[in-house]
Design a protein around this motif. Structure first.
Motif, mmCIF file in Angstrom:
data_model
loop_
_atom_site.group_PDB
_atom_site.id
_atom_site.type_symbol
_atom_site.label_atom_id
_atom_site.label_comp_id
_atom_site.label_asym_id
_atom_site.label_seq_id
_atom_site.Cartn_x
_atom_site.Cartn_y
_atom_site.Cartn_z
ATOM 1 N N ASN A 241 0.913 -1.296 -0.018
ATOM 2 C CA ASN A 241 0.061 0.009 0.006
ATOM 3 C C ASN A 241 0.824 1.101 0.028
ATOM 4 O O ASN A 241 0.506 2.087 -0.704
ATOM 5 C CB ASN A 241 -0.953 -0.109 1.279
ATOM 6 C CG ASN A 241 -1.920 0.874 1.316
ATOM 7 O OD1 ASN A 241 -2.332 1.582 0.042
ATOM 8 N ND2 ASN A 241 -2.233 1.721 2.359
ATOM 9 N N ALA A 244 2.759 1.691 -3.462
ATOM 10 C CA ALA A 244 1.930 2.101 -4.307
ATOM 11 C C ALA A 244 1.449 3.430 -4.321
ATOM 12 O O ALA A 244 1.424 4.080 -5.310
ATOM 13 C CB ALA A 244 0.614 1.184 -4.398
ATOM 14 N N VAL A 247 4.103 5.812 -5.422
ATOM 15 C CA VAL A 247 4.385 5.983 -7.100
ATOM 16 C C VAL A 247 3.071 6.823 -7.425
ATOM 17 O O VAL A 247 3.453 7.905 -8.301
ATOM 18 C CB VAL A 247 4.447 4.624 -7.665
ATOM 19 C CG1 VAL A 247 4.292 4.876 -8.931
ATOM 20 C CG2 VAL A 247 5.705 3.765 -7.130
ATOM 21 N N VAL A 248 2.111 6.441 -6.944
ATOM 22 C CA VAL A 248 0.947 7.346 -7.441
ATOM 23 C C VAL A 248 0.999 8.926 -6.898
ATOM 24 O O VAL A 248 0.630 9.772 -8.011
ATOM 25 C CB VAL A 248 -0.579 6.850 -6.638
ATOM 26 C CG1 VAL A 248 -1.807 7.785 -6.884
ATOM 27 C CG2 VAL A 248 -0.777 5.454 -7.193
ATOM 28 N N THR A 272 11.113 3.349 -9.709
ATOM 29 C CA THR A 272 11.275 2.121 -9.027
ATOM 30 C C THR A 272 12.916 2.417 -8.101
ATOM 31 O O THR A 272 12.987 2.145 -6.979
ATOM 32 C CB THR A 272 11.645 0.910 -9.905
ATOM 33 O OG1 THR A 272 10.356 0.936 -10.703
ATOM 34 C CG2 THR A 272 12.023 -0.501 -9.046
ATOM 35 N N VAL A 332 5.901 -4.005 -6.627
ATOM 36 C CA VAL A 332 4.753 -2.781 -6.791
ATOM 37 C C VAL A 332 4.961 -1.598 -7.337
ATOM 38 O O VAL A 332 4.380 -0.962 -7.780
ATOM 39 C CB VAL A 332 4.511 -2.726 -5.072
ATOM 40 C CG1 VAL A 332 3.321 -1.631 -5.064
ATOM 41 C CG2 VAL A 332 3.866 -4.135 -4.508
ATOM 42 N N THR A 336 2.919 -0.131 -10.479
ATOM 43 C CA THR A 336 2.291 1.184 -10.428
ATOM 44 C C THR A 336 3.102 2.228 -11.511
ATOM 45 O O THR A 336 2.351 2.799 -11.972
ATOM 46 C CB THR A 336 2.142 1.394 -9.044
ATOM 47 O OG1 THR A 336 2.134 0.353 -8.054
ATOM 48 C CG2 THR A 336 1.479 2.712 -8.716
ATOM 49 N N ARG A 339 2.123 1.404 -14.950
ATOM 50 C CA ARG A 339 0.619 2.129 -15.425
ATOM 51 C C ARG A 339 0.873 3.833 -15.853
ATOM 52 O O ARG A 339 0.250 4.139 -16.600
ATOM 53 C CB ARG A 339 -0.288 1.815 -14.203
ATOM 54 C CG ARG A 339 -1.521 2.757 -14.377
ATOM 55 C CD ARG A 339 -2.489 2.271 -13.165
ATOM 56 N NE ARG A 339 -3.613 3.245 -13.094
ATOM 57 C CZ ARG A 339 -3.619 4.100 -12.195
ATOM 58 N NH1 ARG A 339 -2.794 4.256 -11.367
ATOM 59 N NH2 ARG A 339 -4.799 4.950 -12.323
ATOM 60 N N ARG A 386 -10.449 8.175 -3.632
ATOM 61 C CA ARG A 386 -9.669 6.970 -3.892
ATOM 62 C C ARG A 386 -9.992 5.794 -3.407
ATOM 63 O O ARG A 386 -9.495 5.298 -2.216
ATOM 64 C CB ARG A 386 -8.303 7.347 -3.199
ATOM 65 C CG ARG A 386 -7.374 8.703 -3.940
ATOM 66 C CD ARG A 386 -6.719 8.104 -5.282
ATOM 67 N NE ARG A 386 -6.087 9.278 -5.734
ATOM 68 C CZ ARG A 386 -5.293 9.267 -6.749
ATOM 69 N NH1 ARG A 386 -5.892 8.296 -7.750
ATOM 70 N NH2 ARG A 386 -4.694 10.243 -7.272
ATOM 71 N N ARG A 389 -7.274 2.662 -3.075
ATOM 72 C CA ARG A 389 -6.368 2.932 -1.770
ATOM 73 C C ARG A 389 -7.068 2.837 -0.341
ATOM 74 O O ARG A 389 -6.534 2.432 0.627
ATOM 75 C CB ARG A 389 -5.686 4.355 -1.900
ATOM 76 C CG ARG A 389 -4.674 4.626 -0.817
ATOM 77 C CD ARG A 389 -4.185 6.137 -0.943
ATOM 78 N NE ARG A 389 -3.647 6.444 -2.093
ATOM 79 C CZ ARG A 389 -3.572 7.616 -2.402
ATOM 80 N NH1 ARG A 389 -3.700 8.622 -1.852
ATOM 81 N NH2 ARG A 389 -2.796 7.972 -3.811
#
Length: 760
Positions: A241, A244, A247-248, A272, A332, A336, A339, A386, A389
């Protein structure tokens, strides 16, 4: 701040994962591993003094041997207070050797005369006795020795060790390891070959020790494994969690990078790499922290299992965490970031600024139109922006809250088990005839150590009973004679508690049936029913030194001890003799400590009174409670950090919204309420869902513990939760969520309007 949170989460998660794997390893065949680690003895043989038995080490089938050691029987005491029943004391100069290597848990090994090392099986270390205490042995010369260490034998070959040559030996001990020792038959055959032609006075097998330990092991293992698996699950979930989300949170930067010409592969590599730059050092530090934390906890686990020494986390577990968690973090981050790398530059910048338009819009609009204060309504609607999340955060809060609920229920159940074992509410005082508390023949002595009929005692038992009855505060008094017996048609030994009067008030929790009413009836423990294949309503024939008696089992009781216990009227024995223990109930308002002091003054030297809780020792349960507290705090800390990270991300994404709200008049206090209330809904959902999960987990584990121990479970032990407790525990999720939201809420409240809008 985000990097610091990621580092903290990975660090704690790595430590938790190392500890979880260590607990799983420690719970896998713990006796066998302790036996192998310490080169335990397959058999211990006792011989008369003066017999030259060293040559038996070279007999066929003997692969290793230790001894001969001089032995004698004595009980240590401090200022007249016995530490344990009289046990075997071995004269041994070395703690190592080829057989039965002793694990020194406290202090050091013997360096000369005048010293004694006590076994880790002696109860009360750190409470009733310490390193450096002076103990007196109940030998004719009353020698006094200094306790210099605490040691453990995997096969329990002694109660204490002293330097050779100090005392006259009454026996000799040899310890053997055999080429074939997989069964009791093989051990007996190996022992017979090794000792052929010598006057053997006694022997013990490691399989008998293993059997006696197994009940304790089976009872503790289920909850240790449950905590280990919960720790691993929470660690992996929250790391996923957090990574991710990180990165978001960088989507806007990804959009800028793509505008500057970065390819999707370069975007993935950059983000990364940024995450791993923080996570890898944190994982290394967390693995080291896990090893440091695991040592005391695994030591506690070994004590709870009743095994000497402490297990350690194997190297493969540390390597698995050291390389496994960065792989999880990297995977992860790659998924993410990939995407984000596929998004057009403008869309990535837009997604990075705020959640997509319309996501959760209807719910947020409905909340805004409700009667809720606007700051609260804004906060409650935030999680719907969200949903993915928020769902993962709810799951993290759910697991953390369920762990807390499970831990509190388990601690409550174990505390009630102690109370039921002690029977302290019904019979808070015990009076021992003769040697005093913990002495040979007194309560707490090992099976077989009890004087069956009180023979040879010079104490006027009737006078002791009269003194007890006449003491102010006495409500009831009954005498009890512990007797060793056997069951016809079975090799199982039976511990008989024979009462010489009405004993319905003595506090044994009944699981089924009723209390005995005649000398031909008996109440038995669940373990006896389990081991002998009998049930309530059966007739059995019990044999003691005084003869045999046919009894009707009329009830099943919850009793202390790992053996088979039978409770009956002493009139049912052919020759019960005088009781050696009196159990006493007190009148309401009578203080136990004051009563014990008053009664001891009246009894003088004829008997010793003590509180029931002082007469019992539940070291494994105390250690289990300490383990529960430690593991619960660690898992809740990881959960709170995960929530903190979620709130930080949400607050960052909503910085423009916060600026607008403050520009139209929202005060810092209202901003703080908005941010905190955004987590209240998540905490409420997680807490409400955690209640049935925690209660279910508690029920499963407590039943597993009962089955493993071969006993039933009283209703009050299994029913650890009441309605008020469940309501309060349901709020645990809110507490965890709010704790995680406080720091970013303060940051948002202090943000100026200009700074918030410039972030646009």
């Amino acid at each position: 701040m985000q990097s610091a949170i990621i580092a903290a989460v990975v660090l704690l998660s790595s430590a938790t994962a190392v500890l979880g794997l260590g607990l799983l390893v420690a719970s896998d065949a713990p006796f066998e591993k302790a036996f192998q680690r310490q080169h335990g003895a397959h058999a211990a043989a006792a011989f008369p003094p003066g017999v030259a038995v060293a040559s038996t080490a070279n007999r066929p089938g003997v692969t290793a041997a230790a001894g001969p050691f001089g032995t004698f029987t004595a009980g240590p005491s401090i200022e007249g207070r016995a530490l344990m029943p009289a046990g075997l004391i071995v004269a041994r100069s070395d703690a190592g050797g080829e057989v039965d290597r002793l694990a020194i848990s406290h202090g050091h090994w013997l360096t000369g005369t005048g010293q004694i090392v006590l076994s880790s099986d002696v109860p009360g270390y750190g409470r009733d006795w310490h390193i450096g205490d002076r103990v007196t042995l109940d030998l004719p010369s009353r020698p006094t020795l200094t306790v210099v260490g605490v040691a453990g034998s995997a096969t329990r070959t002694a109660s204490a060790w002293v330097w050779p040559g100090q005392f006259t030996a009454t026996g000799r001990q040899m310890l053997y390891r055999f080429a074939s020792a997989g069964s009791e038959t093989a051990v007996r055959a190996g022992l017979a070959t090794a000792t052929a032609g010598f006057p053997l006075t006694g022997s013990t097998s490691y399989l008998a020790v293993k059997l006696s330990i197994s009940a304790n092991l089976k009872a503790i293992v289920p909850f240790v494994v449950a905590f280990a698996l919960l720790g691993l699950a929470i660690s992996v979930l929250i790391i996923g969690n957090v990574v991710a989300g990180a990165v978001v949170a960088g989507f806007r930067a990804i959009g800028v990078q793509k505008t500057l010409g970065f390819t999707p592969a370069q975007v993935v590599l950059v983000h990364t790499g940024q995450i791993l730059t923080v996570a890898v050092p944190a994982g290394v530090a967390g693995t080291a922290l896990g090893y440091a934390v695991s040592f005391p906890i695994l030591s506690q686990t070994a004590e709870a299992y009743g095994l000497p020494g402490s297990t350690s986390v194997p190297p493969w577990a540390g390597l698995a965490v050291l390389f496994g968690l960065p792989l999880i973090v990297g995977a992860v981050a790659v998924v993410t970031a990939a995407r984000a790398g596929r998004l057009p530059a403008v869309q990535a910048i837009t997604v990075g600024r705020a959640p997509r338009t319309g996501r959760g819009f209807r719910v947020r609009r409905a909340l805004a139109a409700s009667r809720l204060p606007q700051p609260v309504a804004f906060g409650f609607g935030t999680p719907f922006a969200r949903p993915a999340r928020s769902a993962v955060t709810v799951l993290a809060v759910l697991l953390g809250s369920a762990t807390l609920i499970f831990a509190i229920g388990l601690a409550t159940s174990l505390s009630r088990v102690v109370a039921d074992f002690d029977r302290s509410a019904a019979a808070p005082v015990q009076v021992s005839i003769g040697p005093g508390p913990g002495g040979a023949g007194g309560p707490g002595g090992p099976p077989g150590s009890n004087d069956p009929v009180g023979a040879g005692r010079s104490t006027d038992v009737a006078a002791v009973r009269k003194t007890i009855a006449a003491t102010t505060g006495t409500a009831h008094v009954v005498g009890m004679t512990p007797v060793d017996g056997s069951l016809a048609g079975s090799s199982a030994q039976i511990e008989i508690n024979a009462y010489d009067g009405g004993a319905t008030w003595t506090g044994y929790p009944m699981l089924s049936g009723r209390w005995y009413q005649t000398p031909a009836e008996a109440v038995v423990s669940s373990r006896m029913l389990h081991l002998t294949g009998t049930r309530v309503g059966d007739f059995i024939t019990v044999t003691t030194q005084q003869g045999s008696r046919r009894l009707h089992i009329v009830g099943e009781a919850f009793t202390n001890g790992s053996g088979s216990t039978l409770i009956m009227d002493a009139a049912g024995l052919p020759d019960p003799g005088d009781p050696i223990v009196f159990e006493v109930a007190l009148t309401p308002g009578t203080g136990t400590g004051t009563y014990v002091q008053r009664l001891n003054d009246a009894l003088g030297e004829t008997a010793v009174a003590q509180s029931t809780t002082a007469a019992q020792d539940h070291e494994s349960i105390r250690v289990a409670l300490a383990l529960i507290g430690t593991l619960s705090l660690l898992l809740c800390a990881v959960t709170a950090l995960g929530v903190l990270h979620t709130v930080v991300l949400d607050t960052r994404e909503r910085v423009h919204e916060i600026g607008v709200l403050k520009a139209i008049g929202q005060t810092p206090r209202q901003v703080r309420i908005t941010v905190v209330s955004s987590m209240v809904a998540i905490g409420l959902a997680g807490g409400v869902l955690a209640v049935p999960l925690g209660v279910l987990l508690h029920g499963v584990i407590i039943r597993a513990i009962a089955r493993a121990a071969g006993t039933g479970m009283p209703h009050e032990v299994a029913a650890a939760y009441g309605a008020p407790e469940l309501i309060g525990l349901g709020a645990a999720g809110i507490v965890l969520a709010v704790i995680g939201a406080l720091i970013p809420a303060g940051w948002a409240a202090r943000t100026s309007v200009a700074a918030a809008l410039r972030a646009e």
